[in-house]
Design a protein around this motif. Structure first.
Motif, PDB file in Angstrom:
ATOM      1  N   ILE A   1       9.494  70.570  14.371  1.00 47.28           N
ATOM      2  CA  ILE A   1      10.101  69.693  13.361  1.00 47.28           C
ATOM      3  C   ILE A   1      11.321  68.985  13.939  1.00 47.28           C
ATOM      4  CG2 ILE A   1      11.296  69.624  11.141  1.00 47.28           C
ATOM      5  CD1 ILE A   1       9.559  71.993  10.271  1.00 47.28           C
ATOM      6  N   PHE A   2      12.155  69.734  14.672  1.00 50.00           N
ATOM      7  CA  PHE A   2      13.365  69.154  15.262  1.00 50.00           C
ATOM      8  C   PHE A   2      13.015  68.029  16.226  1.00 50.00           C
ATOM      9  CE2 PHE A   2      16.375  68.894  18.767  1.00 50.00           C
ATOM     10  CZ  PHE A   2      17.567  68.700  18.101  1.00 50.00           C
ATOM     11  N   VAL A   3      12.070  68.253  17.106  1.00 53.23           N
ATOM     12  CA  VAL A   3      11.703  67.248  18.113  1.00 53.23           C
ATOM     13  C   VAL A   3      11.154  65.993  17.429  1.00 53.23           C
ATOM     14  CG1 VAL A   3      10.132  66.721  20.012  1.00 53.23           C
ATOM     15  CG2 VAL A   3      11.292  68.932  19.934  1.00 53.23           C
ATOM     16  N   ILE A   4      10.272  66.168  16.451  1.00 53.59           N
ATOM     17  CA  ILE A   4       9.689  65.019  15.759  1.00 53.59           C
ATOM     18  C   ILE A   4      10.763  64.220  15.029  1.00 53.59           C
ATOM     19  CG2 ILE A   4       8.167  64.350  13.850  1.00 53.59           C
ATOM     20  CD1 ILE A   4       6.324  66.639  14.682  1.00 53.59           C
ATOM     21  N   CYS A   5      11.650  64.909  14.324  1.00 53.11           N
ATOM     22  CA  CYS A   5      12.705  64.213  13.566  1.00 53.11           C
ATOM     23  C   CYS A   5      13.751  63.605  14.494  1.00 53.11           C
ATOM     24  CB  CYS A   5      13.359  65.178  12.583  1.00 53.11           C
ATOM     25  SG  CYS A   5      12.261  65.717  11.265  1.00 53.11           S
ATOM     26  N   PHE A   6      14.019  64.260  15.615  1.00 51.37           N
ATOM     27  CA  PHE A   6      14.960  63.723  16.601  1.00 51.37           C
ATOM     28  C   PHE A   6      14.463  62.379  17.126  1.00 51.37           C
ATOM     29  CE2 PHE A   6      16.182  63.208  21.055  1.00 51.37           C
ATOM     30  CZ  PHE A   6      17.547  63.316  20.991  1.00 51.37           C
TER      31      PHE A   6
ATOM     32  N   PRO B   1      24.596  62.597  19.404  1.00 52.65           N
ATOM     33  CA  PRO B   1      25.025  63.548  18.360  1.00 52.65           C
ATOM     34  C   PRO B   1      24.369  63.277  17.013  1.00 52.65           C
ATOM     35  CG  PRO B   1      26.908  62.797  19.640  1.00 52.65           C
ATOM     36  CD  PRO B   1      25.756  61.933  20.051  1.00 52.65           C
ATOM     37  N   ALA B   2      24.274  62.001  16.624  1.00 47.71           N
ATOM     38  CA  ALA B   2      23.662  61.675  15.329  1.00 47.71           C
ATOM     39  C   ALA B   2      22.182  62.020  15.329  1.00 47.71           C
ATOM     40  CB  ALA B   2      23.865  60.198  15.015  1.00 47.71           C
ATOM     41  N   SER B   3      21.493  61.751  16.422  1.00 46.81           N
ATOM     42  CA  SER B   3      20.062  62.047  16.495  1.00 46.81           C
ATOM     43  C   SER B   3      19.809  63.556  16.441  1.00 46.81           C
ATOM     44  CB  SER B   3      19.464  61.450  17.769  1.00 46.81           C
ATOM     45  OG  SER B   3      19.599  60.040  17.781  1.00 46.81           O
ATOM     46  N   ILE B   4      20.682  64.326  17.089  1.00 42.92           N
ATOM     47  CA  ILE B   4      20.578  65.779  16.985  1.00 42.92           C
ATOM     48  C   ILE B   4      20.796  66.225  15.543  1.00 42.92           C
ATOM     49  CG2 ILE B   4      21.680  67.960  17.651  1.00 42.92           C
ATOM     50  CD1 ILE B   4      22.237  66.736  20.382  1.00 42.92           C
ATOM     51  N   GLY B   5      21.778  65.601  14.896  1.00 40.55           N
ATOM     52  CA  GLY B   5      22.035  65.919  13.489  1.00 40.55           C
ATOM     53  C   GLY B   5      20.840  65.624  12.599  1.00 40.55           C
TER      54      GLY B   5
ATOM     55  N   ALA C   1      18.609  67.922  10.329  1.00 42.58           N
ATOM     56  CA  ALA C   1      18.395  67.539   8.934  1.00 42.58           C
ATOM     57  C   ALA C   1      16.918  67.590   8.563  1.00 42.58           C
ATOM     58  CB  ALA C   1      18.945  66.131   8.691  1.00 42.58           C
ATOM     59  N   GLY C   2      16.035  67.290   9.519  1.00 47.19           N
ATOM     60  CA  GLY C   2      14.599  67.372   9.244  1.00 47.19           C
ATOM     61  C   GLY C   2      14.181  68.782   8.866  1.00 47.19           C
ATOM     62  N   ILE C   3      14.765  69.761   9.553  1.00 44.22           N
ATOM     63  CA  ILE C   3      14.480  71.165   9.223  1.00 44.22           C
ATOM     64  C   ILE C   3      14.973  71.485   7.811  1.00 44.22           C
ATOM     65  CG2 ILE C   3      14.926  73.555   9.872  1.00 44.22           C
ATOM     66  CD1 ILE C   3      15.249  72.585  12.759  1.00 44.22           C
ATOM     67  N   LEU C   4      16.184  70.985   7.483  1.00 45.43           N
ATOM     68  CA  LEU C   4      16.738  71.219   6.146  1.00 45.43           C
ATOM     69  C   LEU C   4      15.884  70.559   5.069  1.00 45.43           C
ATOM     70  CD1 LEU C   4      20.548  70.723   6.868  1.00 45.43           C
ATOM     71  CD2 LEU C   4      19.291  72.872   6.651  1.00 45.43           C
ATOM     72  N   VAL C   5      15.367  69.371   5.371  1.00 44.96           N
ATOM     73  CA  VAL C   5      14.520  68.671   4.402  1.00 44.96           C
ATOM     74  C   VAL C   5      13.287  69.505   4.080  1.00 44.96           C
ATOM     75  CG1 VAL C   5      12.967  66.697   4.104  1.00 44.96           C
ATOM     76  CG2 VAL C   5      15.300  66.335   4.918  1.00 44.96           C
ATOM     77  N   LEU C   6      12.623  70.007   5.115  1.00 43.42           N
ATOM     78  CA  LEU C   6      11.398  70.785   4.904  1.00 43.42           C
ATOM     79  C   LEU C   6      11.665  72.129   4.240  1.00 43.42           C
ATOM     80  CD1 LEU C   6       8.476  69.928   5.672  1.00 43.42           C
ATOM     81  CD2 LEU C   6      10.226  68.564   6.807  1.00 43.42           C
ATOM     82  N   ASP C   7      12.818  72.739   4.564  1.00 44.07           N
ATOM     83  CA  ASP C   7      13.094  74.081   4.056  1.00 44.07           C
ATOM     84  C   ASP C   7      13.768  74.092   2.687  1.00 44.07           C
ATOM     85  OD1 ASP C   7      11.978  75.114   6.318  1.00 44.07           O
ATOM     86  OD2 ASP C   7      13.876  75.556   7.322  1.00 44.07           O
TER      87      ASP C   7
END
Length: 275
Positions: free
Chosen positions: A69-74, A113-117, A121-127
């Motif tokens: 999820i992190f890689v895709i959202c990044f 930094p923003a892209s990492i954030g 955030a993608g993980i937070l969205v799904l969870d």
């Protein structure tokens, strides 16, 4: 997952994004910041990003682990932010965010930094946020969902039309301000070049006076939506044609200052020489 449900999620995520952006920028700048491209409490880029995250990571290829999820959202956030920034800048000559001073940025449109954030955030969205959106809409049957989606679509469309119209007319006023200031400053500098020693302290005050007077004259023409745009835009970037006169004036100003400094140094050396 119907289109109506997706659009309702888009609106909910856009509102959540607006709340986050406004709170974050208010704390950072120590004053209230009404963030967002639109006139209403929406940040569509968050809505698009969150819906895309849900579709890719849950509906199409899910379930995925947090690293995936992190890689895709990044990667997705880089594409979305850069393309959105580019389109808005080309259409309206304005920017709503600028990463030019941030670490590892690309043309100020995206940064590491923003892209990492956004990956986190993608993980937070799904969870968290996606289940929360599901909870908020769990009581809606298909008919109610469609009615709510149509209502949101009408409000969103009206807001979009209002904002685009405000930006289009605002740019005409901003360009007129820039043109008027440059014309008056050109006349002032012509006189300044001839008598710099007597006027070297006047140019800054004159510029502020001209800019304030011209801006005040045009600001009276702004309606409420245009005033919102002025406060929400981080920076206006004028077409190159409007920058030409201003750049020439600034070059002239630097030349005058440099010449005056040279004269001053020569005069100082002559005074120090023994008679």
């Amino acid at each position: 997952m119907t289109l109506c449900r997706l659009f309702v999620y888009f609106i909910l995520f856009s509102v959540m994004g607006w709340i986050y952006e406004s709170i974050f920028c208010t704390i950072k700048n120590h004053h209230w910041a009404n963030r967002g491209f639109l006139f209403g409490p929406l940040c569509p880029i968050y809505g698009v990003g969150a819906v895309a995250c849900v579709m890719v990571c849950d509906v199409w290829f899910g379930p995925l682990n947090n690293l995936q999820i992190f890689v895709i959202c990044f990667i997705g956030s880089i594409v979305l932010e850069y393309s959105t920034h580019y389109v808005l800048e080309k259409l309206f000559h304005a920017v709503w965010w600028d990463y030019s001073k941030s670490f590892c940025n690309i043309n100020g449109r995206v940064c590491l930094p923003a892209s990492i954030g956004f990956g986190i955030a993608g993980i937070l969205v799904l969870d968290f946020f996606y289940p929360f959106a599901q909870f908020l809409t769990s009581w809606m049957n298909p008919m109610v969902m469609e009615l709510v989606a149509l209502l949101f679509m009408a409000v969103f469309g009206a807001d979009l039309a209002l904002t685009v119209g405000a930006l289009s007319s605002l740019m005409q006023n901003v360009q007129a301000i820039e043109k008027a200031v440059n014309e008056q400053m050109e006349e002032f500098y012509q006189g300044l070049e001839d008598g710099y020693q007597d006027k070297k302290n006047d140019w800054a005050e004159k510029r502020a006076e001209i800019t304030a007077a011209t801006t005040a004259r045009f600001s009276g023409l702004l309606n409420l939506s245009q005033r919102h745009v002025v406060h929400s835009v981080k920076e206006f970037r004028y077409p190159e044609s409007l920058k030409t006169v201003g750049a020439q004036l600034m070059k002239l100003e630097r030349g005058i200052k440099k010449g005056a400094q040279t004269v001053k140094e020569v005069a100082t050396r002559e005074r120090k020489q023994p008679e």
